[in-house]
Design a protein around this motif. Sequence first.
Motif, mmCIF file in Angstrom:
data_model
loop_
_atom_site.group_PDB
_atom_site.id
_atom_site.type_symbol
_atom_site.label_atom_id
_atom_site.label_comp_id
_atom_site.label_asym_id
_atom_site.label_seq_id
_atom_site.Cartn_x
_atom_site.Cartn_y
_atom_site.Cartn_z
ATOM 1 N N PRO A 295 0.831 -1.222 0.000
ATOM 2 C CA PRO A 295 0.000 0.000 0.000
ATOM 3 C C PRO A 295 0.862 1.267 0.000
ATOM 4 N N ASP A 296 0.343 2.325 -0.607
ATOM 5 C CA ASP A 296 1.049 3.607 -0.665
ATOM 6 C C ASP A 296 1.252 4.180 0.732
ATOM 7 N N TRP A 297 2.286 5.007 0.865
ATOM 8 C CA TRP A 297 2.531 5.762 2.088
ATOM 9 C C TRP A 297 2.064 7.182 1.853
ATOM 10 N N LYS A 298 1.339 7.751 2.831
ATOM 11 C CA LYS A 298 0.838 9.122 2.717
ATOM 12 C C LYS A 298 1.068 9.845 4.040
ATOM 13 N N SER A 299 1.268 11.152 3.935
ATOM 14 C CA SER A 299 1.477 11.959 5.128
ATOM 15 C C SER A 299 0.984 13.376 4.855
ATOM 16 N N ILE A 300 0.406 13.998 5.865
ATOM 17 C CA ILE A 300 -0.014 15.397 5.781
ATOM 18 C C ILE A 300 0.298 16.050 7.123
ATOM 19 N N TYR A 301 0.765 17.304 7.086
ATOM 20 C CA TYR A 301 1.110 17.963 8.346
ATOM 21 C C TYR A 301 0.844 19.460 8.270
ATOM 22 N N LEU A 302 0.704 20.040 9.455
ATOM 23 C CA LEU A 302 0.573 21.487 9.614
ATOM 24 C C LEU A 302 1.305 21.864 10.892
ATOM 25 N N GLU A 303 2.227 22.828 10.790
ATOM 26 C CA GLU A 303 2.986 23.300 11.941
ATOM 27 C C GLU A 303 2.899 24.811 12.015
ATOM 28 N N ALA A 304 2.938 25.352 13.232
ATOM 29 C CA ALA A 304 2.847 26.805 13.403
ATOM 30 C C ALA A 304 3.634 27.223 14.638
ATOM 31 N N ALA A 305 4.091 28.477 14.611
ATOM 32 C CA ALA A 305 4.808 29.053 15.756
ATOM 33 C C ALA A 305 4.441 30.524 15.868
ATOM 34 N N HIS A 306 4.351 31.004 17.099
ATOM 35 C CA HIS A 306 4.023 32.410 17.343
ATOM 36 C C HIS A 306 4.972 32.954 18.395
ATOM 37 N N ASP A 307 5.653 34.048 18.077
ATOM 38 C CA ASP A 307 6.531 34.727 19.023
ATOM 39 C C ASP A 307 5.735 35.783 19.787
ATOM 40 N N PHE A 308 5.706 35.656 21.105
ATOM 41 C CA PHE A 308 5.049 36.664 21.936
ATOM 42 C C PHE A 308 6.011 37.806 22.249
ATOM 43 N N ALA A 309 7.288 37.443 22.406
ATOM 44 C CA ALA A 309 8.367 38.399 22.671
ATOM 45 C C ALA A 309 9.659 37.690 22.314
ATOM 46 N N LYS A 310 10.767 38.381 22.415
ATOM 47 C CA LYS A 310 12.051 37.758 22.129
ATOM 48 C C LYS A 310 12.258 36.555 23.047
ATOM 49 N N ARG A 311 12.546 35.394 22.454
ATOM 50 C CA ARG A 311 12.777 34.145 23.178
ATOM 51 C C ARG A 311 11.544 33.615 23.900
ATOM 52 N N GLN A 312 10.348 34.060 23.526
ATOM 53 C CA GLN A 312 9.098 33.525 24.057
ATOM 54 C C GLN A 312 8.247 33.082 22.869
ATOM 55 N N THR A 313 8.249 31.769 22.610
ATOM 56 C CA THR A 313 7.595 31.242 21.420
ATOM 57 C C THR A 313 6.710 30.057 21.773
ATOM 58 N N LEU A 314 5.497 30.093 21.285
ATOM 59 C CA LEU A 314 4.567 28.972 21.367
ATOM 60 C C LEU A 314 4.567 28.291 20.013
ATOM 61 N N TYR A 315 4.686 26.966 19.987
ATOM 62 C CA TYR A 315 4.711 26.255 18.714
ATOM 63 C C TYR A 315 3.907 24.960 18.832
ATOM 64 N N GLY A 316 3.472 24.450 17.700
ATOM 65 C CA GLY A 316 2.720 23.208 17.693
ATOM 66 C C GLY A 316 2.585 22.659 16.290
ATOM 67 N N GLY A 317 2.114 21.434 16.233
ATOM 68 C CA GLY A 317 1.939 20.807 14.939
ATOM 69 C C GLY A 317 1.024 19.608 15.017
#
Length: 85
Positions: free
Chosen positions: A34-56
């Motif tokens: 069977p074929d291999w499939k993948s889908i993804y979405l990643e995001a990051a938000h900087d609130f201030a210098k060196r303060q980052t929220l990220y996820g995926g």
Amino acid sequence: MRFLLALLALITSRAWALEAEAGFTHESLTNNRPDWKSIYLEAAHDFAKRQTLYGGVRETERFDFRDTEIAAGYYHPFTEHFTAQ
């Protein structure tokens, strides 16, 4: 899974996110596998210098098995030179 992708896409709208990335893969295998499939979405938000929220969110299908991965994290400075994750 599609709900999570839609929610992450909404959160990463221009007013909220600094960075976002999405992608997909499709691989055809030999020997009637069977074929291999993948889908993804990643995001990051900087609130201030060196303060980052990220996820995926990622969904991968291989050998007729489906895996869903959800990850999130936050960087925060403790001192001028030390940042925790």
